[in-house]
Design an enzyme around this catalytic site. Structure first.
Site, PDB file in Angstrom:
ATOM      1  CG  ASN A   1      -4.605   6.305  -6.044  1.00 16.50           C
ATOM      2  OD1 ASN A   1      -3.464   6.064  -6.348  1.00 16.50           O
ATOM      3  ND2 ASN A   1      -5.329   5.533  -5.265  1.00 16.50           N
TER       4      ASN A   1
ATOM      5  NE  ARG B   1      -5.154   7.816  -2.841  1.00 16.60           N
ATOM      6  CZ  ARG B   1      -6.421   7.543  -3.091  1.00 16.60           C
ATOM      7  NH1 ARG B   1      -7.177   8.427  -3.710  1.00 16.60           N
ATOM      8  NH2 ARG B   1      -6.940   6.388  -2.727  1.00 16.60           N
TER       9      ARG B   1
END
Ligand SMILES: [Zn+2]
Ligand SMILES: [Zn+2]
Length: 753
Positions: A36, A18
């Site tokens: 996520n 991320r």
């Protein structure tokens, strides 16, 4: 503005994915978000088609070091205006569909910080970052976020919290983040007392120097350690662990110190330094710079198992100690590695003088992985697939369209399953003849099932009804009302190597050479010297080692002298050599048994035992495959110094008679002529290569695939490559071990066919 949605799957959690996407998006001025979830990473951005596609391409080109992408899709999803770019909270509602990230050895950046007096994590034994540290061993649920790990109980200090939230920091969203101010703490257990918040690592080093045995909690469990140059300490460890002979692995401070004692090839070096950081078997140098207690460590074997510190704690301890230590699994011999602190105190204090614990819990235990490379061709041979590798297996050419469970074999238990098309293969789970290993098998199974929630449609087991794994699979199928299938042991081996080498769709005939110790055959006998044909998606047994008598069941496996007796007893010359290995009573009883043997066997492992016992008196196994290893070593000592070729094969003189007869006649003649026993061992190995060559030649097959524990023999693998590679296509295992660890994967492949 148009929104494009990108969905990426694979190893994308716990690898800094991320923050990586965030930085890339910011650098390009893109607005949107990344998150996520249970099924991978999702990204949405305001962009036109071309920009969105080139953004995805850039992600795939620049991936974070630990990330592996197995699928990436992109599609427009309507209109919306985002302001800026953000990382949004993970959610986890759908059925999990991603690969678990294995545990990763300490990275170089962290190592530098660890030894930098100006860094705030200077000498902090639990330094980690987005590129390293524990993952699989601390995860309790998906997605991989701090509350779903055993790091949950540690509250980050303000500085760590800032790092965690700062996209420009290399610990942005590092779920294992901590520092001396919000530390994972060490505890020392000694003389029945626990010292909390223990920080004096030099004390541990001093105790090593005094010859003490210290149990240390690492990533996958406790290791038992002591000074590898202190004979008495190593002896004491052997006595207390009730492990008289089986070699111990060593941990060296670094590669330079390994080079003082062992030869190190480029490939071996790369493997030691890899993120998996396994034990690598290395050839010892003639002259050792460290005064290793070699006899106590290795019992006469010339290869040693070596690793380097893969956690910051080991790194700190070893860099101060400056010498190799013994680092062997902390368990009672035969049982599962201990990973629970209370159990460590209960059970390991019988062995260790001191126990160094820490308050970061391990969810799932794992042993260290073990790998070796053959000397000449540098073929990689996996001996144990565990920490750093489990529980993922990635092969884009292998598609599973339903969730299936394969329960594996017994001595080297491993289970495997598919879920959402992903393949998961457990770490090595030990010998499930022991109760401890059975409990661990079930626990690991439940853990992975809870996390990944597969919906099994079928189960596949070995044919052997008495294996724990077979019973477990049948019981699971019954409870869940799903069908259960069986596949013969050696056929599963063959499927395993076929699957790993993408050969299932091959139009060529493939000869499977599956040689190992023991497996129940389709005819009720003990197989293990098998030649299979793979053609039209079918496996057929087309040849095998000539059958010999199999007596005394497990006793024959444990005592190579009994294999020698069973295989050679009808040859008078050999019978006389073997007789003194037995007492008079034994001899008489066994002779009677042989008049009416209960079973027949084609096991290549037993043939190795028999020859090792005959030539070098390796009559009893102190550990699995010891006799074969010692035979290999004797042959290797001579082979690599000479240019021996297949003209030394015992098969060349006569085309009549069976393989075993020719082999044995050849050995008898060489013994009678007083030939160097080492040369006979070389000739035995070369004869096996010739056996493969002649069998393939007769059947006119050019593609040869190898599986089974016998192919852990690095000398045999070298000889096969050296003498057969010109005329044949050769396929070996890559990720999996040729031994029974690979069975579960083979069972899955069979079911998928
Ligand atoms: Zn790191
Ligand atoms: Zn902190």
């Amino acid at each position: 503005m148009t929104v494009f949605h990108i969905h990426i799957q694979g190893i994308v959690q716990g690898v800094g994915f991320r923050p990586f996407v965030y930085k890339l998006a910011i650098s390009q001025g893109l607005n949107g978000w990344v998150n996520n979830t249970n099924d991978g990473v999702h990204i949405e951005i305001n962009a036109n088609k071309a920009t969105a596609e080139s953004f995805l391409q850039e992600i795939l080109d620049k991936l974070p070091p630990l990330a592996v992408v197995t699928s990436a899709t992109i599609k427009p999803v309507g209109d919306k205006d985002f302001k800026g770019f953000e990382i949004i909270q993970s959610e986890g509602k759908q059925k999990p569909n991603l690969l678990l990230t294995p545990d990763v050895a300490m990275c170089e950046d962290c190592r530098r910080e660890l030894h930098n007096p100006k860094d705030r994590r200077y000498r902090y034994p639990f330094i980690t970052c987005t590129n390293c540290g524990p993952r699989y061993s601390i995860i309790t649920a998906l997605p991989y976020d701090r509350p779903n790990t055993t790091m949950d109980k540690f509250k980050m200090c303000p500085v760590c919290w800032d790092e965690y939230n700062n996209p420009l920091e290399r610990r942005h969203f590092s779920q294992t983040n901590s520092c001396p101010d919000c530390a994972v703490e060490l505890q020392l257990y000694e003389n029945g007392k626990i010292t909390e918040n223990f920080t004096d690592l030099d004390y541990i080093v001093r105790q090593w120097n005094k010859g003490k045995i210290i149990a240390i909690k690492g990533i996958g469990g406790y290791l038992l350690t002591c000074d590898a140059t202190n004979k008495k300490a190593v002896q004491t460890l052997r006595e207390r662990k009730h492990r008289p002979v089986k070699p111990f692995a060593l941990m060296y401070p670094d590669l330079e110190s390994i080079r003082q004692d062992a030869h190190l090839s480029k490939k071996e070096e790369k493997e030691l330094k890899s993120i998996h950081s396994p034990i690598v078997l290395l050839a010892l140098k003639k002259h050792l710079e460290n005064q290793l207690a070699l006899n106590e460590i290795n019992s006469g074997l010339t290869r040693i198992g070596v690793m380097i510190p893969y956690t910051p704690l080991y790194d700190l301890l070893l860099s101060t100690f400056g010498k190799p230590i013994i680092a062997t699994s902390g368990n009672i011999t035969g049982s599962t590695i201990i990973y629970d602190d209370k159990k460590a105190i209960d059970e390991l204090s019988e062995i260790a003088d001191i126990i160094l614990m820490n308050n970061r819990d391990i969810v799932i235990p794992q042993d260290d992985g073990v790998v070796q490379f053959s000397k000449e061709s540098q073929q990689k041979i996996v001996l144990r697939r565990s920490r750093g590798k489990a529980p993922v297996y990635i092969n884009p050419n292998l598609k599973f369209d339903k969730d299936v469970l394969a329960t594996g074999s017994m001595l080297k238990s491993v289970f495997g399953f598919s879920s959402n098309g992903n393949v998961y293969i457990s770490q090595f789970l030990g010998n499930t003849e022991t109760y401890d290993a059975q409990v661990n098998y079930e626990k690991t199974f439940e853990h992975l099932i809870n996390i990944l929630k597969p919906e099994f449609k079928a189960v596949v087991t070995d044919k052997h009804p008495d294996y724990f794994a077979t019973r477990f699979g049948k019981e699971f199928a019954r409870k869940n009302n799903i069908p259960v299938y069986e596949i013969q042991h050696h056929k599963a081996h063959f499927y395993s190597v076929l699957g790993e080498n993408d050969l299932l769709q091959s139009n060529e005939k493939i000869l499977g050479i599956v040689w190992d110790g023991t497996g129940l055959g389709d005819d009720g006998n003990i197989w293990g010297g098998e030649f299979f044909l793979y053609e039209n998606k079918q496996i057929k047994r087309i040849a095998h080692l000539p059958e010999f008598d199999f007596i005394l069941a497990d006793k024959m496996v444990k005592e190579p002298r009994i294999s020698a007796l069973a295989i050679f007893h009808s040859y008078k010359e050999l019978s006389e050599i073997i007789k003194p290995k037995f007492s008079k009573t034994e001899w008489n009883i066994y002779q009677k048994l042989l008049q009416n043997p209960p079973l027949k066997s084609t096991s290549m492992g037993r043939l190795f035992d028999a020859v090792s016992s005959l030539l070098f008196d390796n009559d009893l196994h102190h550990f699995e495959a010891e006799a074969s290893m010692r035979l290999e070593q004797k042959a290797a000592e001579l082979y690599y110094k000479n240019n021996f070729d297949l003209s030394l094969s015992y098969l060349k003189y006569s085309s009549r008679d069976n393989f075993l007869y020719k082999l044995i006649k050849g050995i008898i003649s060489d013994i009678n002529n007083g030939l160097d026993r080492k040369l006979i061992a070389v000739k035995f190995h070369l004869t096996l290569v010739d056996y493969i060559r002649q069998t393939a030649g007769k059947l006119q097959i050019k593609h040869l695939a190898f599986s089974g524990g016998v192919f852990q023999n690095a000398l045999l693998v070298d000889m096969i490559i050296q003498h057969l590679k010109e005329k044949y296509f050769l396929y070996f295992h890559k990720e999996f071990s040729p031994n029974d660890e690979g069975i579960a994967f083979g069972q899955m492949v069979f079911l998928n066919e």
